[in-house]
Scaffold this motif. Structure first.
Motif, PDB file in Angstrom:
ATOM      1  N   ASP A  43       6.411  -6.515  12.943  1.00  0.00           N
ATOM      2  CA  ASP A  43       7.029  -7.192  11.807  1.00  0.00           C
ATOM      3  C   ASP A  43       8.434  -7.692  12.154  1.00  0.00           C
ATOM      4  O   ASP A  43       8.850  -8.772  11.722  1.00  0.00           O
ATOM      5  CB  ASP A  43       7.120  -6.242  10.606  1.00  0.00           C
ATOM      6  N   ALA A  44       9.176  -6.890  12.916  1.00  0.00           N
ATOM      7  CA  ALA A  44      10.586  -7.204  13.180  1.00  0.00           C
ATOM      8  C   ALA A  44      10.772  -8.267  14.257  1.00  0.00           C
ATOM      9  O   ALA A  44      11.744  -9.037  14.217  1.00  0.00           O
ATOM     10  CB  ALA A  44      11.321  -5.927  13.595  1.00  0.00           C
ATOM     11  N   ASN A  45       9.865  -8.333  15.227  1.00  0.00           N
ATOM     12  CA  ASN A  45      10.056  -9.189  16.401  1.00  0.00           C
ATOM     13  C   ASN A  45      10.371 -10.649  16.056  1.00  0.00           C
ATOM     14  O   ASN A  45      11.342 -11.211  16.611  1.00  0.00           O
ATOM     15  CB  ASN A  45       8.836  -9.087  17.318  1.00  0.00           C
ATOM     16  N   PRO A  46       9.623 -11.306  15.165  1.00  0.00           N
ATOM     17  CA  PRO A  46       9.921 -12.721  14.879  1.00  0.00           C
ATOM     18  C   PRO A  46      11.315 -12.926  14.292  1.00  0.00           C
ATOM     19  O   PRO A  46      11.959 -13.952  14.569  1.00  0.00           O
ATOM     20  CB  PRO A  46       8.840 -13.112  13.862  1.00  0.00           C
ATOM     21  N   PHE A  47      11.796 -11.961  13.506  1.00  0.00           N
ATOM     22  CA  PHE A  47      13.104 -12.109  12.879  1.00  0.00           C
ATOM     23  C   PHE A  47      14.235 -11.903  13.881  1.00  0.00           C
ATOM     24  O   PHE A  47      15.255 -12.582  13.822  1.00  0.00           O
ATOM     25  CB  PHE A  47      13.220 -11.141  11.704  1.00  0.00           C
ATOM     26  N   VAL A  48      14.042 -10.963  14.807  1.00  0.00           N
ATOM     27  CA  VAL A  48      15.039 -10.772  15.855  1.00  0.00           C
ATOM     28  C   VAL A  48      15.087 -12.009  16.746  1.00  0.00           C
ATOM     29  O   VAL A  48      16.171 -12.482  17.119  1.00  0.00           O
ATOM     30  CB  VAL A  48      14.723  -9.519  16.696  1.00  0.00           C
ATOM     31  N   THR A  49      13.929 -12.553  17.074  1.00  0.00           N
ATOM     32  CA  THR A  49      13.860 -13.766  17.892  1.00  0.00           C
ATOM     33  C   THR A  49      14.600 -14.915  17.212  1.00  0.00           C
ATOM     34  O   THR A  49      15.375 -15.638  17.853  1.00  0.00           O
ATOM     35  CB  THR A  49      12.389 -14.170  18.147  1.00  0.00           C
ATOM     36  N   GLN A  50      14.375 -15.066  15.923  1.00  0.00           N
ATOM     37  CA  GLN A  50      15.047 -16.131  15.170  1.00  0.00           C
ATOM     38  C   GLN A  50      16.555 -15.916  15.158  1.00  0.00           C
ATOM     39  O   GLN A  50      17.334 -16.866  15.295  1.00  0.00           O
ATOM     40  CB  GLN A  50      14.503 -16.171  13.746  1.00  0.00           C
ATOM     41  N   LYS A  51      16.985 -14.672  15.003  1.00  0.00           N
ATOM     42  CA  LYS A  51      18.415 -14.369  14.997  1.00  0.00           C
ATOM     43  C   LYS A  51      19.046 -14.715  16.340  1.00  0.00           C
ATOM     44  O   LYS A  51      20.130 -15.309  16.405  1.00  0.00           O
ATOM     45  CB  LYS A  51      18.627 -12.885  14.674  1.00  0.00           C
ATOM     46  N   ILE A  52      18.359 -14.363  17.427  1.00  0.00           N
ATOM     47  CA  ILE A  52      18.893 -14.629  18.768  1.00  0.00           C
ATOM     48  C   ILE A  52      19.000 -16.137  19.024  1.00  0.00           C
ATOM     49  O   ILE A  52      19.905 -16.600  19.733  1.00  0.00           O
ATOM     50  CB  ILE A  52      18.012 -13.953  19.840  1.00  0.00           C
ATOM     51  N   GLN A  53      18.092 -16.905  18.446  1.00  0.00           N
ATOM     52  CA  GLN A  53      18.119 -18.354  18.644  1.00  0.00           C
ATOM     53  C   GLN A  53      19.402 -18.973  18.100  1.00  0.00           C
ATOM     54  O   GLN A  53      19.776 -20.095  18.492  1.00  0.00           O
ATOM     55  CB  GLN A  53      16.913 -19.010  17.960  1.00  0.00           C
TER      56      GLN A  53
END
Length: 270
Positions: free
Chosen positions: A174-184
């Motif tokens: 669940d968390a992975n896509p949101f962390v990826t978006q934050k890093i972008q």
């Protein structure tokens, strides 16, 4: 021939990351080449404290600051450190699942050693990113929620697979896509390396949760088993703010389970 569980015990309880990783790699090579005997009736040693307690400062989760934006190398490092801690904890979770539960099919031990190997790969990727940013694992506060879940489920394969490997590990999906978006959103050039690492982790973690699902079902849970697990361990959050439906379905969750999880509230007063 070496004995499987006693050899694994030394690695599981090893307090230094570099020695744990090196020891596991040698152990895993021996395992893949069938150099072990299995003494299933020997007693498993209880875990009394996390293996990282000697070099990480453990605090309550609410005491850990989580940067809202990766606006500086330190903020990026804090985000990566929190993921690296989950991955390092997951190494011990996989090792403990392999070590603690006996008299199971060989496939079970193959599965969780494979998971441990991949968690080590993830940790090393994140560790190299931390070093590039000028930091190291242990530089920031950590919590011990995963360790606590491991201890609470040490006498039940069903609860271990359900709570830890099918429940808490799926939180990472669940968390992975949101962390990826934050890093972008960071201008730092290291974001490419981080994004690539997160992609690898997501793919592997779907497989890990799937293994948890497989061995959860091996225990022949009834149709109410997962909701009962949520009720029993309602102090653990088993879903992200937005459920990664596609990844969870790939990992073995059913549509009805996801519907139930989506409406689940651990606080009966709300």
């Amino acid at each position: 021939m070496k004995e499987f569980f006693s050899s694994l015990e030394a690695i599981l309880f090893e307090p230094f990351p570099a020695r744990k990783i090196a020891g596991f790699k040698a152990f895993y090579d021996d395992f893949l080449h069938a150099r072990f005997d299995f003494c299933h009736d020997a007693n498993a040693k209880p875990q009394l404290s996390p293996s990282y307690s000697g070099f990480c400062q453990i605090v309550h989760p609410t005491k850990i600051s989580r940067p809202k934006a990766p606006s500086s190398p330190q903020n990026i490092a804090k985000i990566i450190h929190s993921i690296a801690h989950i991955e390092y904890s997951a190494i011990d979770l996989a090792l403990d699942a392999t070590y603690r539960f006996r008299h199971l099919p060989l496939r079970y031990y193959q599965d969780w050693l494979e998971v441990a190997s991949e968690e080590i790969k993830h940790f090393c990727l994140l560790q190299s990113i931390l070093e590039e940013l000028g930091f190291a694992y242990g530089d920031f506060f950590v919590h011990n929620n995963l360790f606590e879940a491991m201890v609470l489920t040490q006498s039940s394969l069903r609860e271990r697979m359900g709570l830890v490997h099918r429940g808490l590990e799926a939180m990472g999906l669940d968390a992975n896509p949101f962390v990826t978006q934050k890093i972008q959103n960071t201008p730092h050039p290291i974001k490419t390396k981080i994004t690539e690492a997160l992609e690898i982790i997501l793919i592997d973690e779907i497989s890990h949760v799937s293994k948890g699902d497989t061995w959860w079902r091996y225990t022949q849970p009834d149709k109410n088993a997962f909701i009962n697990l949520l009720r029993k361990f309602n102090n653990f959050n088993l879903k992200g703010k937005i459920i990664n439906t596609q990844a969870r379905l790939q990992a073995g969750f059913t549509p009805s389970e996801l519907e139930m999880l989506g409406t689940w509230n651990p606080d009966p007063t709300k």
